[in-house]
Design an enzyme around this catalytic site. Structure first.
Site, PDB file in Angstrom:
ATOM      1  N   LYS A   1      13.346  80.987   5.988  1.00 53.81           N
ATOM      2  CA  LYS A   1      12.237  81.821   5.556  1.00 53.81           C
ATOM      3  C   LYS A   1      10.930  81.341   6.213  1.00 53.81           C
ATOM      4  O   LYS A   1      10.937  80.421   7.010  1.00 53.81           O
ATOM      5  CB  LYS A   1      12.137  81.816   4.031  1.00 53.81           C
TER       6      LYS A   1
HETATM    7  C1  LIG Z   1      16.427  89.592   0.823  1.00 51.58           C
HETATM    8  C2  LIG Z   1      16.906  88.277   0.293  1.00 51.58           C
HETATM    9  N1  LIG Z   1      17.036  88.110  -1.038  1.00 51.58           N
HETATM   10  C3  LIG Z   1      17.449  86.940  -1.565  1.00 51.58           C
HETATM   11  C4  LIG Z   1      17.755  85.863  -0.758  1.00 51.58           C
HETATM   12  C5  LIG Z   1      18.245  84.602  -1.402  1.00 51.58           C
HETATM   13  O1  LIG Z   1      17.387  83.520  -1.170  1.00 51.58           O
HETATM   14  P1  LIG Z   1      17.843  82.031  -1.525  1.00 51.58           P
HETATM   15  O2  LIG Z   1      18.708  81.562  -0.398  1.00 51.58           O
HETATM   16  O3  LIG Z   1      16.570  81.267  -1.624  1.00 51.58           O
HETATM   17  O4  LIG Z   1      18.581  82.093  -2.813  1.00 51.58           O
HETATM   18  C6  LIG Z   1      17.637  85.988   0.624  1.00 51.58           C
HETATM   19  C7  LIG Z   1      17.995  84.871   1.505  1.00 51.58           C
HETATM   20  O5  LIG Z   1      18.419  85.011   2.624  1.00 51.58           O
HETATM   21  C8  LIG Z   1      17.208  87.228   1.176  1.00 51.58           C
HETATM   22  O6  LIG Z   1      17.088  87.409   2.491  1.00 51.58           O
END
Ligand SMILES: Cc1ncc(COP(=O)(O)O)c(C=O)c1O
Length: 378
Positions: free
Chosen positions: A181
């Site tokens: 991210k």
């Molecule tokens: C659109 C979206 N939602 C949720 C997530 C989940 O994030 P995390 O890995 O911090 O749980 C991601 C991660 O790639 C994502 O791209």
């Protein structure tokens, strides 16, 4: 030349800052997490922010405090990372997939409205790849149908919609701090919260709903016997992670600037490469460029996966475009008629883009694309 696909942006002062935190003895959730939450809230224009272990748990908690549970439906885009749908399932509810706008790849408000049923309790717009979804339309839908709006802002720290930062628009927006991210804490998530009472409830729920925080108990002048008025989870961020997060927040503007410059270079170069469409840029949004996704036109001389294979052989790793969750076996039972999602996921791919990518590396990506797809005279 070997080009990395993605790399976190670290300035070199993070190790010393984390070591200093460790020396204080607060290695789980303590004062640094509080500090990070305050700085994050200020940055995204939210009343408050609550840290969690990742964005998936942030979404799960945000849905939970919105009253989502077994028997409920939540409308989500299928064109998203699978965590979007999993967070709904983790609350015992059912994700219902709606289609995306074919230009922005964000949830289409009209398609979302058509998916509303008597069981619908919430809509979860995703600011896909850091491009804000049409929040005015979703907040209006929420109001009109009495639905909760929970934003999946995983990729969107630093993005803005009609001049207002993502995090300041709706009641609950969930961010990811994963290394892919814009900024990272290794693993981590953050919920931007509008209502102070909801923020306090979220803080309890992330530590088994205990009614007193470790921080408060540590400073207490009298014996504190805690209680657990409801059930909760363990979704605590550590102070080490929060320290890294504080360093990353200081670098955020620099990161966003670098990403925007590199994205503009790709877009300019694509004018001379046929069969590849650059990302659409709506005038109402400022995006983070968490990823740069191009779309291969249906008349291209080679298929998307073949292009990815050839680029990889040239030292250019790519990733397929955003997945379609309903095409996975784990969600195969979900009924879905999503033509825009299916075409966009099939025809798009992501190019290397991160703060720290050199012009020389990016030129190599561009040259390889032109070599495989064919260049048009400048
Ligand atoms: C659109 C979206 N939602 C949720 C997530 C989940 O994030 P995390 O890995 O911090 O749980 C991601 C991660 O790639 C994502 O791209």
């Amino acid at each position: 030349m070997q080009v990395p696909f993605s790399r976190p942006y670290l300035r070199g002062d993070e190790g010393a800052a984390v070591a200093e935190t460790i020396a204080t003895g607060w290695v789980s959730q303590g004062p640094r997490v509080r500090e990070f939450e305050a700085a994050f809230a200020e940055r995204v224009g939210a009343h408050d922010a609550v840290a969690t272990t990742n964005c998936t748990t942030a979404l799960q908690l945000a849905l939970y405090v919105s009253g989502i549970g077994p028997g409920d439906e939540v409308i989500v885009p299928s064109m998203s990372f699978i965590a979007t749908a999993n967070s709904v399932w983790q609350n015992g509810a059912e994700p219902v997939f709606a289609d995306v706008d074919p230009r922005t790849y964000n949830l289409d408000p009209d398609s979302a409205e058509r998916a509303i049923s008597s069981r619908t309790k919430a809509i979860m717009p995703v600011h896909q790849l850091g491009l804000p979804a049409d929040m005015d339309a979703f907040l209006e839908l929420g109001e009109r149908y009495g639905l909760a709006i929970v934003e999946d802002a995983a990729c969107a720290i630093g993005a803005s919609y009609r001049g207002r930062p993502i995090g300041s628009l709706g009641p609950l927006a969930c961010f990811s701090l994963h290394p892919r991210k814009v900024i990272t804490t290794g693993e981590g998530g953050m919920i931007a919260v509008e209502d102070p009472d909801v923020a306090e409830r979220l803080r309890r729920l992330r530590q088994h709903a205990m009614d007193v925080s470790d921080l408060a108990r540590h400073g207490a002048k009298d014996v504190v016997i805690e209680s657990y008025p409801e059930r909760g989870w363990n979704q605590r961020m550590t102070d080490m992670q929060a320290t890294l997060g504080l360093c990353q927040l200081q670098a955020l503007d620099e990161i966003l600037e670098q990403r925007a410059r590199l994205a503009a270079r790709y877009t300019a170069a694509l004018e001379h490469i046929p069969y590849l469409e650059p990302p659409f840029e709506p005038d109402y949004a400022q995006r983070t460029w968490q990823s740069y996704a191009v779309r291969l036109t249906p008349d291209a001389p080679l298929a998307r996966n073949e292009l990815m294979r050839r680029l990889l052989r040239d030292g250019v790793p790519t990733r397929r475009g955003v997945m379609a969750i309903h095409e996975e076996r784990s969600y195969a039972a979900a009924a879905a008629d999503l033509p825009h999602t299916e075409a966009a996921t099939r025809e798009s791919l992501m190019l290397p883009l991160f703060a720290g990518l050199t012009d020389e590396e990016q030129d190599h990506v561009i040259d390889c694309l032109a070599a495989h797809v064919g260049a048009v005279a400048a």
